[in-house]
Write a protein that holds these residues in place. Structure first.
Motif, mmCIF file in Angstrom:
data_model
loop_
_atom_site.group_PDB
_atom_site.id
_atom_site.type_symbol
_atom_site.label_atom_id
_atom_site.label_comp_id
_atom_site.label_asym_id
_atom_site.label_seq_id
_atom_site.Cartn_x
_atom_site.Cartn_y
_atom_site.Cartn_z
ATOM 1 N N LEU A 57 0.828 -1.201 0.000
ATOM 2 C CA LEU A 57 0.000 0.000 0.000
ATOM 3 C C LEU A 57 0.861 1.249 0.000
ATOM 4 O O LEU A 57 1.942 1.272 0.604
ATOM 5 C CB LEU A 57 -0.924 -0.015 1.217
ATOM 6 C CG LEU A 57 -1.802 -1.274 1.334
ATOM 7 C CD1 LEU A 57 -2.565 -1.269 2.645
ATOM 8 C CD2 LEU A 57 -2.735 -1.390 0.141
ATOM 9 N N VAL A 58 0.376 2.283 -0.667
ATOM 10 C CA VAL A 58 1.101 3.540 -0.751
ATOM 11 C C VAL A 58 1.191 4.179 0.629
ATOM 12 O O VAL A 58 0.196 4.285 1.348
ATOM 13 C CB VAL A 58 0.424 4.508 -1.740
ATOM 14 C CG1 VAL A 58 1.065 5.891 -1.674
ATOM 15 C CG2 VAL A 58 0.481 3.956 -3.155
ATOM 16 N N GLU A 59 2.409 4.574 0.979
ATOM 17 C CA GLU A 59 2.651 5.334 2.201
ATOM 18 C C GLU A 59 3.822 6.257 1.940
ATOM 19 O O GLU A 59 4.923 5.789 1.627
ATOM 20 C CB GLU A 59 2.953 4.410 3.387
ATOM 21 C CG GLU A 59 3.099 5.165 4.691
ATOM 22 C CD GLU A 59 3.298 4.228 5.875
ATOM 23 O OE1 GLU A 59 4.448 4.143 6.365
ATOM 24 O OE2 GLU A 59 2.315 3.589 6.291
ATOM 25 N N ASN A 60 3.561 7.554 2.042
ATOM 26 C CA ASN A 60 4.588 8.573 1.807
ATOM 27 C C ASN A 60 5.217 8.402 0.432
ATOM 28 O O ASN A 60 4.528 8.466 -0.568
ATOM 29 C CB ASN A 60 5.622 8.574 2.926
ATOM 30 C CG ASN A 60 5.001 8.849 4.274
ATOM 31 O OD1 ASN A 60 4.063 9.649 4.377
ATOM 32 N ND2 ASN A 60 5.486 8.194 5.307
ATOM 33 N N ASP A 61 6.504 8.121 0.357
ATOM 34 C CA ASP A 61 7.208 8.057 -0.924
ATOM 35 C C ASP A 61 7.505 6.624 -1.372
ATOM 36 O O ASP A 61 8.502 6.361 -2.034
ATOM 37 C CB ASP A 61 8.513 8.857 -0.855
ATOM 38 C CG ASP A 61 9.437 8.357 0.253
ATOM 39 O OD1 ASP A 61 8.998 7.529 1.069
ATOM 40 O OD2 ASP A 61 10.598 8.795 0.284
ATOM 41 N N GLY A 62 6.632 5.702 -0.999
ATOM 42 C CA GLY A 62 6.844 4.321 -1.405
ATOM 43 C C GLY A 62 5.678 3.432 -1.038
ATOM 44 O O GLY A 62 4.556 3.891 -0.842
#
Length: 159
Positions: A57-62
């Motif tokens: 899952l997308v979190e911040n820059d990754g």
């Protein structure tokens, strides 16, 4: 409700049945983690010759590890790194015949030989990716790609 013995048709019929099962499992449930967990379990039961099925899952820059079935996995993947990071960065499906030939492949499980990664996009927002690994080289074909994209498109409606 779910019975793996039902999956005795063609590959397309099995995926279509899985999509119907998915809707029955997630319809009316607002919790994203619960829905991703059931989708993961459903695919793990449907697909043969796979050793890992899960979501990042997308979190911040990754990407960060989400619900999965299989051996422990890498927790964080930067956008653009490995098959999952490339799929997320480019927002496109990657079907890799031999992961050892993929530049920058991240080996979370040394047994994995092929991989398919489908981005989860809702509207214009990248939510994450579905990642499926196999210990068999060239395990995933165009039918898998098409039907898994359809499956994830349905899933995203419930996230």
């Amino acid at each position: 409700m779910f019975n793996v013995e039902q999956y005795k048709g063609s590959k397309q019929e099995n995926y279509s049945l899985a999509e119907k099962q998915l809707i029955a499992l997630v319809e009316g449930e607002p919790n994203r983690i619960a829905n991703l967990s059931n989708a993961c379990a459903l695919l793990n039961q449907l697909l043969d010759e796979v050793n890992w099925v899960g979501f990042y899952l997308v979190e911040n820059d990754g990407l960060v590890l989400g619900p999965f079935q299989g051996l422990p996995a890498c927790i964080r993947i930067p956008f653009g790194r490995g098959v999952c990071g490339a799929s997320a960065a480019e927002r496109k499906t990657y079907r890799v015949e031999d992961v050892h030939q993929f530049p920058g492949h991240i080996a979370c499980d040394a047994a994995s030989r092929s991989e398919i990664v489908i981005p989860l996009i809702k509207g214009d927002e990248l939510i994450g990716v579905l990642d499926i690994d196999s210990p068999i080289t060239n395990r995933f074909d165009a039918i898998d790609e098409e039907m898994l994209e359809k499956f994830t498109h349905t899933l995203v409606k419930y996230l």
